[in-house]
Design a protein around this motif. Sequence first.
Motif, PDB file in Angstrom:
ATOM      1  N   GLY A  69      19.764  -6.219  -5.807  1.00 43.77           N
ATOM      2  CA  GLY A  69      19.615  -6.617  -7.206  1.00 43.77           C
ATOM      3  C   GLY A  69      18.320  -6.143  -7.834  1.00 43.77           C
ATOM      4  N   GLN A  70      17.438  -5.563  -7.031  1.00 43.45           N
ATOM      5  CA  GLN A  70      16.179  -5.067  -7.612  1.00 43.45           C
ATOM      6  C   GLN A  70      16.227  -3.543  -7.673  1.00 43.45           C
ATOM      7  N   PRO A  71      16.089  -2.982  -8.869  1.00 40.04           N
ATOM      8  CA  PRO A  71      16.276  -1.537  -9.004  1.00 40.04           C
ATOM      9  C   PRO A  71      15.196  -0.723  -8.303  1.00 40.04           C
ATOM     10  N   SER A  72      13.971  -1.242  -8.280  1.00 34.01           N
ATOM     11  CA  SER A  72      12.887  -0.445  -7.696  1.00 34.01           C
ATOM     12  C   SER A  72      12.571  -0.926  -6.280  1.00 34.01           C
ATOM     13  N   SER A  73      12.027  -0.013  -5.491  1.00 34.92           N
ATOM     14  CA  SER A  73      11.638  -0.376  -4.125  1.00 34.92           C
ATOM     15  C   SER A  73      10.395  -1.267  -4.160  1.00 34.92           C
ATOM     16  N   LEU A  74      10.204  -2.003  -3.063  1.00 36.54           N
ATOM     17  CA  LEU A  74       9.006  -2.848  -2.938  1.00 36.54           C
ATOM     18  C   LEU A  74       8.126  -2.277  -1.851  1.00 36.54           C
ATOM     19  N   GLN A  75       6.857  -2.617  -1.919  1.00 35.69           N
ATOM     20  CA  GLN A  75       5.956  -2.128  -0.874  1.00 35.69           C
ATOM     21  C   GLN A  75       5.265  -3.301  -0.196  1.00 35.69           C
ATOM     22  N   VAL A  76       5.377  -3.300   1.115  1.00 34.55           N
ATOM     23  CA  VAL A  76       4.839  -4.418   1.886  1.00 34.55           C
ATOM     24  C   VAL A  76       3.716  -3.866   2.770  1.00 34.55           C
ATOM     25  N   PRO A  77       2.483  -4.379   2.617  1.00 38.28           N
ATOM     26  CA  PRO A  77       1.375  -3.818   3.402  1.00 38.28           C
ATOM     27  C   PRO A  77       1.698  -3.743   4.894  1.00 38.28           C
ATOM     28  N   PHE A  78       1.247  -2.683   5.505  1.00 37.67           N
ATOM     29  CA  PHE A  78       1.550  -2.392   6.905  1.00 37.67           C
ATOM     30  C   PHE A  78       1.251  -3.595   7.803  1.00 37.67           C
ATOM     31  N   ASN A  79       0.109  -4.265   7.526  1.00 39.49           N
ATOM     32  CA  ASN A  79      -0.300  -5.357   8.420  1.00 39.49           C
ATOM     33  C   ASN A  79       0.424  -6.670   8.133  1.00 39.49           C
ATOM     34  N   SER A  80       1.359  -6.674   7.193  1.00 42.35           N
ATOM     35  CA  SER A  80       2.183  -7.880   7.020  1.00 42.35           C
ATOM     36  C   SER A  80       3.042  -8.097   8.254  1.00 42.35           C
ATOM     37  N   TYR A  81       3.316  -7.017   8.992  1.00 38.11           N
ATOM     38  CA  TYR A  81       4.147  -7.130  10.197  1.00 38.11           C
ATOM     39  C   TYR A  81       3.402  -6.736  11.478  1.00 38.11           C
ATOM     40  N   PHE A  82       2.454  -5.815  11.353  1.00 39.49           N
ATOM     41  CA  PHE A  82       1.887  -5.230  12.574  1.00 39.49           C
ATOM     42  C   PHE A  82       0.379  -5.433  12.690  1.00 39.49           C
ATOM     43  N   ASN A  83      -0.058  -5.325  13.925  1.00 37.75           N
ATOM     44  CA  ASN A  83      -1.438  -5.573  14.305  1.00 37.75           C
ATOM     45  C   ASN A  83      -2.222  -4.246  14.257  1.00 37.75           C
ATOM     46  N   VAL A  84      -3.121  -4.134  13.317  1.00 35.80           N
ATOM     47  CA  VAL A  84      -3.842  -2.865  13.113  1.00 35.80           C
ATOM     48  C   VAL A  84      -4.808  -2.594  14.270  1.00 35.80           C
ATOM     49  N   ALA A  85      -5.416  -3.650  14.792  1.00 37.14           N
ATOM     50  CA  ALA A  85      -6.388  -3.473  15.887  1.00 37.14           C
ATOM     51  C   ALA A  85      -5.736  -2.832  17.113  1.00 37.14           C
ATOM     52  N   GLU A  86      -4.455  -3.138  17.347  1.00 33.85           N
ATOM     53  CA  GLU A  86      -3.768  -2.546  18.508  1.00 33.85           C
ATOM     54  C   GLU A  86      -3.607  -1.034  18.322  1.00 33.85           C
ATOM     55  N   LEU A  87      -3.341  -0.613  17.090  1.00 33.36           N
ATOM     56  CA  LEU A  87      -3.196   0.826  16.817  1.00 33.36           C
ATOM     57  C   LEU A  87      -4.519   1.549  17.015  1.00 33.36           C
TER      58      LEU A  87
END
Length: 385
Positions: free
Chosen positions: A68-86
């Motif tokens: 129902g939403q015409p445009s894509s959304l952007q979710v910051p990378f660290n909303s799901y993943f651990n940056v320190a591990e990378l």
Amino acid sequence: MALLWLLTVGALFFVPSMAAMDSNGYIMYCPCMGRFGNQADHFLGALGFAKGLNRTLILPPWIEYRRGQPSSLQVPFNSYFNVAELEKYHRVMLMEDFFDNLSETIWPTEERISFCYAARQSLNGQDTSPRGGVCHAKSGNPFGPFWDNFKVNFVGSETYGPLHYDVHFTNVARDWNDKYPASEWPVLAFTGAPAPYPVQKENVILHKYLKWNDNILLQAEEFVKDQLPPGPFIGIHLRNGVDWQRACEHVSSASTLFASAQCLGYRNENGRASIELCMPPDEIIISQLKRVITKYKAKSVFVASDHDHMISRINKSFRKLDIKAMKLDVDNPHLDLAILARANHFVGNCVSSFSAFVKRERDVIGFPSSFWAFPSHVKPYHNEL
Ligand code: GFB
């Protein structure tokens, strides 16, 4: 005195950004193809590419699509993943941090060039960055919204073909650095991911640095502890939505499809894709489940699906064994993935890159997995050449 104060305070603000700067340069890209599984495959490739070129990888937000939403959304990378591990593998930086702290110094607006392999058509004749040249990096969704999110407009394009991304191949990294030295090209900003799909074999192992953040881990652990009956559980992925049914129709004309290399091999050494591999019938699902439930003495089955979770069918089939089939109450792909990764055994869809994500995560921990209809329903591959 005032000057001294200004210099001291100025230095205090200036030094942290200077310290964070990478004189070897940065890789930035739009994860503009596909949904989560596609983007994750591309991410591992981009990570390997950045390591090969010895540039900091800018971690892009994940691109998501909501009904129902015409445009894509952007979710910051660290909303799901651990940056320190990378960071244990290579230098990385959140895209939000780059634009908050470094972009004006390193990548002034008048120097923003987009990279593409070859000229790319403007998708709908609209390009919010008309001076951006032949890459048309902002043309269409999710391209335009992605760069707009960071207020990026391009002033030109650079086609880099025939250079490619396989930095495991002799001299490729050197060729990139010779052609695009960081001193002249501090940021290589790619229109799409600098990586192939599916993920290149050599980069599969990089999944060990891609770890869920504490929030997702906690939710997954709580679900397993609070919602599943005590004891071993089997995690299964049922990819059966209407888009998938249509995609599987192509299987007869292709020996590989999407992520199928994960079981068939990158050279089809384990056979060719089949309709059962892509869209396993209920009978195959129930009979394979029976085998693994017995083997692992499982007490429950956690089902992740984009459409039909088959909960009542599974409960009915295993009533005598007192097995409970469970699913999440709400659609939450990332939590589904994290729970599947924690199962005592996982059965996935070999063709799906969503399943591939789980398989890779489990492989690096050393947890067992298998696939529907594999190897029972694939034919040997004969190379006719
Ligand atoms: O992840 P993905 O590229 O995997 O795209 P495939 C499938 C999307 O469907 C996921 C949703 O990102 C989720 O949003 N989805 C699939 C699920 N399975 C589940 C599930 O178990 N739970 C939840 N909550 N959501 C291919 C694409 O999808 O599908 C191809 O890679 C193409 O580009 C094809 O679009 C039709 O590889 O499975």
